[in-house]
Write a protein that holds these residues in place. Structure first.
Motif, PDB file in Angstrom:
ATOM      1  N   MET A 111      -9.522  -0.697 -23.133  1.00  0.00           N
ATOM      2  CA  MET A 111      -9.430   0.724 -22.793  1.00  0.00           C
ATOM      3  C   MET A 111     -10.674   1.193 -22.049  1.00  0.00           C
ATOM      4  SD  MET A 111      -7.655   2.383 -26.174  1.00  0.00           S
ATOM      5  CE  MET A 111      -6.233   1.609 -26.944  1.00  0.00           C
ATOM      6  N   GLU A 112     -11.840   0.744 -22.499  1.00  0.00           N
ATOM      7  CA  GLU A 112     -13.079   1.098 -21.800  1.00  0.00           C
ATOM      8  C   GLU A 112     -13.045   0.583 -20.365  1.00  0.00           C
ATOM      9  OE1 GLU A 112     -16.696   1.782 -24.876  1.00  0.00           O
ATOM     10  OE2 GLU A 112     -16.526  -0.207 -24.028  1.00  0.00           O
ATOM     11  N   PHE A 113     -12.561  -0.633 -20.190  1.00  0.00           N
ATOM     12  CA  PHE A 113     -12.463  -1.233 -18.858  1.00  0.00           C
ATOM     13  C   PHE A 113     -11.530  -0.413 -17.969  1.00  0.00           C
ATOM     14  CE2 PHE A 113     -13.235  -4.949 -16.219  1.00  0.00           C
ATOM     15  CZ  PHE A 113     -12.214  -4.867 -15.283  1.00  0.00           C
ATOM     16  N   LEU A 114     -10.386   0.009 -18.516  1.00  0.00           N
ATOM     17  CA  LEU A 114      -9.420   0.790 -17.736  1.00  0.00           C
ATOM     18  C   LEU A 114      -9.987   2.153 -17.351  1.00  0.00           C
ATOM     19  CD1 LEU A 114      -6.130  -0.036 -19.700  1.00  0.00           C
ATOM     20  CD2 LEU A 114      -6.770  -0.839 -17.412  1.00  0.00           C
ATOM     21  N   ILE A 115     -10.723   2.771 -18.263  1.00  0.00           N
ATOM     22  CA  ILE A 115     -11.331   4.074 -17.961  1.00  0.00           C
ATOM     23  C   ILE A 115     -12.320   3.950 -16.801  1.00  0.00           C
ATOM     24  CG2 ILE A 115     -12.832   5.919 -18.854  1.00  0.00           C
ATOM     25  CD1 ILE A 115     -11.575   5.366 -21.625  1.00  0.00           C
ATOM     26  N   LYS A 129      -1.626  -6.252 -12.829  1.00  0.00           N
ATOM     27  CA  LYS A 129      -1.825  -7.701 -12.651  1.00  0.00           C
ATOM     28  C   LYS A 129      -3.183  -7.974 -12.003  1.00  0.00           C
ATOM     29  CE  LYS A 129       3.085  -8.870 -12.297  1.00  0.00           C
ATOM     30  NZ  LYS A 129       4.164  -9.403 -11.432  1.00  0.00           N
ATOM     31  N   GLU A 130      -3.565  -7.082 -11.086  1.00  0.00           N
ATOM     32  CA  GLU A 130      -4.874  -7.205 -10.437  1.00  0.00           C
ATOM     33  C   GLU A 130      -5.991  -7.010 -11.463  1.00  0.00           C
ATOM     34  OE1 GLU A 130      -5.382  -4.332  -7.369  1.00  0.00           O
ATOM     35  OE2 GLU A 130      -7.415  -4.995  -6.861  1.00  0.00           O
ATOM     36  N   ILE A 131      -5.791  -6.041 -12.360  1.00  0.00           N
ATOM     37  CA  ILE A 131      -6.772  -5.799 -13.415  1.00  0.00           C
ATOM     38  C   ILE A 131      -6.887  -7.021 -14.330  1.00  0.00           C
ATOM     39  CG2 ILE A 131      -7.281  -4.395 -15.459  1.00  0.00           C
ATOM     40  CD1 ILE A 131      -7.805  -2.943 -12.862  1.00  0.00           C
ATOM     41  N   ALA A 132      -5.750  -7.662 -14.608  1.00  0.00           N
ATOM     42  CA  ALA A 132      -5.755  -8.851 -15.469  1.00  0.00           C
ATOM     43  C   ALA A 132      -6.591  -9.960 -14.857  1.00  0.00           C
ATOM     44  CB  ALA A 132      -4.320  -9.329 -15.714  1.00  0.00           C
ATOM     45  N   VAL A 133      -6.473 -10.142 -13.552  1.00  0.00           N
ATOM     46  CA  VAL A 133      -7.241 -11.186 -12.857  1.00  0.00           C
ATOM     47  C   VAL A 133      -8.733 -10.873 -12.899  1.00  0.00           C
ATOM     48  CG1 VAL A 133      -7.678 -12.271 -10.625  1.00  0.00           C
ATOM     49  CG2 VAL A 133      -5.326 -11.806 -11.340  1.00  0.00           C
ATOM     50  N   ILE A 134      -9.058  -9.597 -12.674  1.00  0.00           N
ATOM     51  CA  ILE A 134     -10.464  -9.194 -12.633  1.00  0.00           C
ATOM     52  C   ILE A 134     -11.116  -9.263 -14.018  1.00  0.00           C
ATOM     53  CG2 ILE A 134     -12.035  -7.252 -12.175  1.00  0.00           C
ATOM     54  CD1 ILE A 134      -9.999  -6.285 -10.088  1.00  0.00           C
ATOM     55  N   SER A 135     -10.386  -8.779 -15.033  1.00  0.00           N
ATOM     56  CA  SER A 135     -10.968  -8.622 -16.369  1.00  0.00           C
ATOM     57  C   SER A 135     -10.837  -9.848 -17.264  1.00  0.00           C
ATOM     58  CB  SER A 135     -10.318  -7.429 -17.078  1.00  0.00           C
ATOM     59  OG  SER A 135      -8.941  -7.702 -17.325  1.00  0.00           O
ATOM     60  N   GLY A 136      -9.809 -10.666 -17.016  1.00  0.00           N
ATOM     61  CA  GLY A 136      -9.583 -11.818 -17.882  1.00  0.00           C
ATOM     62  C   GLY A 136      -8.684 -11.509 -19.065  1.00  0.00           C
ATOM     63  N   TYR A 137      -8.234 -10.252 -19.209  1.00  0.00           N
ATOM     64  CA  TYR A 137      -7.317  -9.892 -20.281  1.00  0.00           C
ATOM     65  C   TYR A 137      -5.876 -10.153 -19.837  1.00  0.00           C
ATOM     66  CZ  TYR A 137     -11.335  -7.362 -22.176  1.00  0.00           C
ATOM     67  OH  TYR A 137     -12.566  -7.029 -22.657  1.00  0.00           O
ATOM     68  N   LYS A 138      -4.951 -10.278 -20.795  1.00  0.00           N
ATOM     69  CA  LYS A 138      -3.552 -10.536 -20.490  1.00  0.00           C
ATOM     70  C   LYS A 138      -2.857  -9.258 -20.026  1.00  0.00           C
ATOM     71  CE  LYS A 138      -3.218 -14.277 -23.886  1.00  0.00           C
ATOM     72  NZ  LYS A 138      -2.558 -14.734 -25.137  1.00  0.00           N
ATOM     73  N   VAL A 139      -1.854  -9.429 -19.152  1.00  0.00           N
ATOM     74  CA  VAL A 139      -1.157  -8.277 -18.585  1.00  0.00           C
ATOM     75  C   VAL A 139      -0.494  -7.430 -19.676  1.00  0.00           C
ATOM     76  CG1 VAL A 139       0.702  -7.528 -17.054  1.00  0.00           C
ATOM     77  CG2 VAL A 139      -0.758  -9.435 -16.391  1.00  0.00           C
ATOM     78  N   ASP A 140       0.142  -8.088 -20.662  1.00  0.00           N
ATOM     79  CA  ASP A 140       0.823  -7.315 -21.701  1.00  0.00           C
ATOM     80  C   ASP A 140      -0.171  -6.528 -22.556  1.00  0.00           C
ATOM     81  OD1 ASP A 140       1.418  -9.922 -24.202  1.00  0.00           O
ATOM     82  OD2 ASP A 140      -0.223  -9.626 -22.796  1.00  0.00           O
ATOM     83  N   GLU A 141      -1.369  -7.079 -22.768  1.00  0.00           N
ATOM     84  CA  GLU A 141      -2.408  -6.347 -23.500  1.00  0.00           C
ATOM     85  C   GLU A 141      -2.848  -5.118 -22.708  1.00  0.00           C
ATOM     86  OE1 GLU A 141      -5.206  -9.700 -23.723  1.00  0.00           O
ATOM     87  OE2 GLU A 141      -5.239  -9.376 -25.880  1.00  0.00           O
ATOM     88  N   ILE A 142      -3.068  -5.321 -21.416  1.00  0.00           N
ATOM     89  CA  ILE A 142      -3.515  -4.228 -20.548  1.00  0.00           C
ATOM     90  C   ILE A 142      -2.453  -3.142 -20.466  1.00  0.00           C
ATOM     91  CG2 ILE A 142      -4.140  -3.627 -18.171  1.00  0.00           C
ATOM     92  CD1 ILE A 142      -5.322  -6.459 -17.932  1.00  0.00           C
ATOM     93  N   ASN A 143      -1.193  -3.555 -20.334  1.00  0.00           N
ATOM     94  CA  ASN A 143      -0.100  -2.602 -20.231  1.00  0.00           C
ATOM     95  C   ASN A 143       0.006  -1.740 -21.488  1.00  0.00           C
ATOM     96  OD1 ASN A 143       2.302  -1.600 -18.765  1.00  0.00           O
ATOM     97  ND2 ASN A 143       3.393  -2.455 -20.526  1.00  0.00           N
ATOM     98  N   LYS A 144      -0.158  -2.363 -22.670  1.00  0.00           N
ATOM     99  CA  LYS A 144      -0.107  -1.626 -23.932  1.00  0.00           C
ATOM    100  C   LYS A 144      -1.211  -0.568 -23.985  1.00  0.00           C
ATOM    101  CE  LYS A 144      -0.704  -2.165 -28.930  1.00  0.00           C
ATOM    102  NZ  LYS A 144      -1.031  -3.106 -30.031  1.00  0.00           N
ATOM    103  N   CYS A 145      -2.436  -0.973 -23.644  1.00  0.00           N
ATOM    104  CA  CYS A 145      -3.579  -0.046 -23.681  1.00  0.00           C
ATOM    105  C   CYS A 145      -3.432   1.047 -22.622  1.00  0.00           C
ATOM    106  CB  CYS A 145      -4.882  -0.816 -23.469  1.00  0.00           C
ATOM    107  SG  CYS A 145      -5.273  -1.940 -24.816  1.00  0.00           S
ATOM    108  N   PHE A 146      -2.911   0.677 -21.469  1.00  0.00           N
ATOM    109  CA  PHE A 146      -2.711   1.638 -20.376  1.00  0.00           C
ATOM    110  C   PHE A 146      -1.757   2.747 -20.805  1.00  0.00           C
ATOM    111  CE2 PHE A 146      -2.781   2.998 -16.059  1.00  0.00           C
ATOM    112  CZ  PHE A 146      -1.498   3.404 -15.739  1.00  0.00           C
ATOM    113  N   ASN A 147      -0.665   2.378 -21.461  1.00  0.00           N
ATOM    114  CA  ASN A 147       0.324   3.368 -21.905  1.00  0.00           C
ATOM    115  C   ASN A 147      -0.230   4.285 -22.994  1.00  0.00           C
ATOM    116  OD1 ASN A 147       2.370   2.556 -20.146  1.00  0.00           O
ATOM    117  ND2 ASN A 147       3.056   0.936 -21.527  1.00  0.00           N
TER     118      ASN A 147
END
Length: 438
Positions: A111-115, A129-147
């Motif tokens: 969440m801090e990374f997304l902010i 998907k671009e964020i996943a590549v940059i951050s190293g986190y999984k897309v489904d994890e990022i999507n959950k936090c994003f929502n």
């Protein structure tokens, strides 16, 4: 011989780092300490929290002045005497709406990374998907936090574009219907120029209805973070609370939320049973840091309490509303409790006391200025009184600027900065020289 020397040097360096952290914690106010512990909680698996980080330290987001239709007048402002103010930390403002116990440390880091990826207006312009590549986190994890983040205030934050931002706000503000959705989706250009006729004709709505829709849309905030970077809230959350009951003074530190932090039993057991030496050492290092921080916080509490006791004994009449602030220096307090002056100075920095007469800045209770060749100690209240006298006696057709007041005080052997004069003048509700001119 060389090995022994190296060992001694290493010990001195470690001690120095420990002292720096200890003094740093001592100088923090409640909000800064809360933020420090939260960051440590994210980084240190040995540190756990029982409940939401702090129920008392919050930001009043709903009452923030963020609507785009609100205009800020620039009339009668003397820009030469306007000071820059600190800005609210956007990450703090967003994350402190969450209950940390509902999320893992990994999720909070995401969440801090997304902010950090938000643009200045609060829009999110990246593909996940671009964020996943940059951050190293999984897309489904990022999507959950994003929502999760998209549901937080200010409403419309993390939207991809203006239409999405406005649609989120009408839904959250319970003014949503199909007509307003259609207008936002297809007629924003018409809304911007108040083209009531076209919208009315094409949607078969009365002009009055269209005007109401346009008004409602224009009251929304097109840029979620616009005007969020305001000065910190006017309210003060006191670090110390003192009350007078039954002829006794009661002192309480306003930091009970610190007890929510504790060392993880799970990892303590893991240290005992783990056979992985490298992992064991890692957890021991984190445990040592955890214990050190919690110990420093306890020392901080004791130091502030001891200083407050002495301050009350010297300023009792003032706190009871029966007298003025008595002359009192940092060195006098330090001598009385057998402590270094610099330690006392850090302990009172940015600390506020809730007293029977109101909330008082602890630093203002100490004599900070020497007057008339150093024969008289002055408190901040004394200096404020002198500023009032100078302004009272000034030529109203040519009032003194803050710089001129500084020079007058300096001529009386009162060393003070222009910034401090400006601060005191504002606290006295005295306008700028521009606005005092008759």
């Amino acid at each position: 011989m060389d090995i022994k020397q190296e060992h001694n040097i290493s010990q001195v360096q470690v001690l120095s780092q420990a002292q720096v952290m200890s003094l740093s914690l001592l100088s923090m106010d409640n909000l800064e300490l809360s933020e420090f512990l939260y960051k440590e909680y994210l980084e240190n698996p040995l540190l756990e929290t029982k409940s939401e980080n702090n129920d008392d330290i919050t930001f009043d987001i709903k009452n923030m002045d963020i609507p785009s239709t609100r205009q800020h007048s620039k009339e009668n402002i003397n820009y030469l005497e306007t000071e820059n103010t600190d800005e609210i930390d956007i990450k703090h403002l967003i994350l402190y709406q969450l209950n940390f116990n509902d999320y893992s440390k990994r999720e909070l880091k995401i969440m801090e990374f997304l902010i950090d990826c938000l643009d200045d207006n609060g829009y999110f312009n990246y593909d996940l998907k671009e964020i996943a590549v940059i951050s190293g986190y999984k897309v489904d994890e990022i999507n959950k936090c994003f929502n999760i983040l998209k549901e937080l205030e200010p409403y419309g934050i993390f939207s991809r574009d203006l239409k999405e931002c406005l649609l989120v706000q009408v839904k959250k503000n319970n003014i949503y219907d199909k007509n307003v959705e259609t207008i936002i989706s297809n007629y924003l250009n018409e809304v911007s120029v108040d083209n009531v006729s076209k919208i009315s004709k094409e949607l078969k709505l009365s002009r009055l209805e269209v005007r109401k829709y346009i008004y409602a849309i224009k009251c929304l905030n097109p840029k979620p973070l616009m005007n969020i970077k305001l000065s910190k809230p006017d309210y003060i959350n006191p670090d110390i609370i003192i009350t007078y009951e039954n002829n006794n003074w009661n002192i309480e530190l306003n930091d009970n939320w610190i007890n929510n932090y504790y060392i993880s039993d799970y990892y303590l057991k893991l240290i005992d049973i783990s056979e992985d030496k490298e992992l064991k050492e890692y957890f021991k290092e984190k445990l040592s840091k955890c214990r050190f921080i919690l110990n420093c916080i306890e020392q901080r509490r004791n130091t502030i309490l001891n200083i407050t006791k002495v301050v009350i004994s010297r300023q009792e009449k003032y706190f009871r509303g029966n007298g003025k602030i008595m002359s009192m220096t940092l060195s006098e307090i330090a001598d009385e409790i057998d402590m270094n002056v610099s330690t006392v100075s850090r302990a009172v920095k940015n600390k506020y006391i809730s007293t029977p007469i109101g909330i008082v800045n602890m630093r203002n209770l100490f004599s900070s200025y020497n007057s008339y060749g150093g024969n008289i100690d002055l408190t901040s209240e004394d200096v404020k009184q002198k500023i009032k006298e100078i302004i009272y006696e000034e030529n109203k057709k040519k009032p003194y600027s803050d710089d001129e007041i500084v020079n007058i005080l300096n001529n009386k052997n009162i060393t003070i900065s222009r910034r401090t004069v400006s601060k005191y003048r504002k606290e006295l509700n005295i306008p700028t020289s521009y606005n005092r001119r008759e």
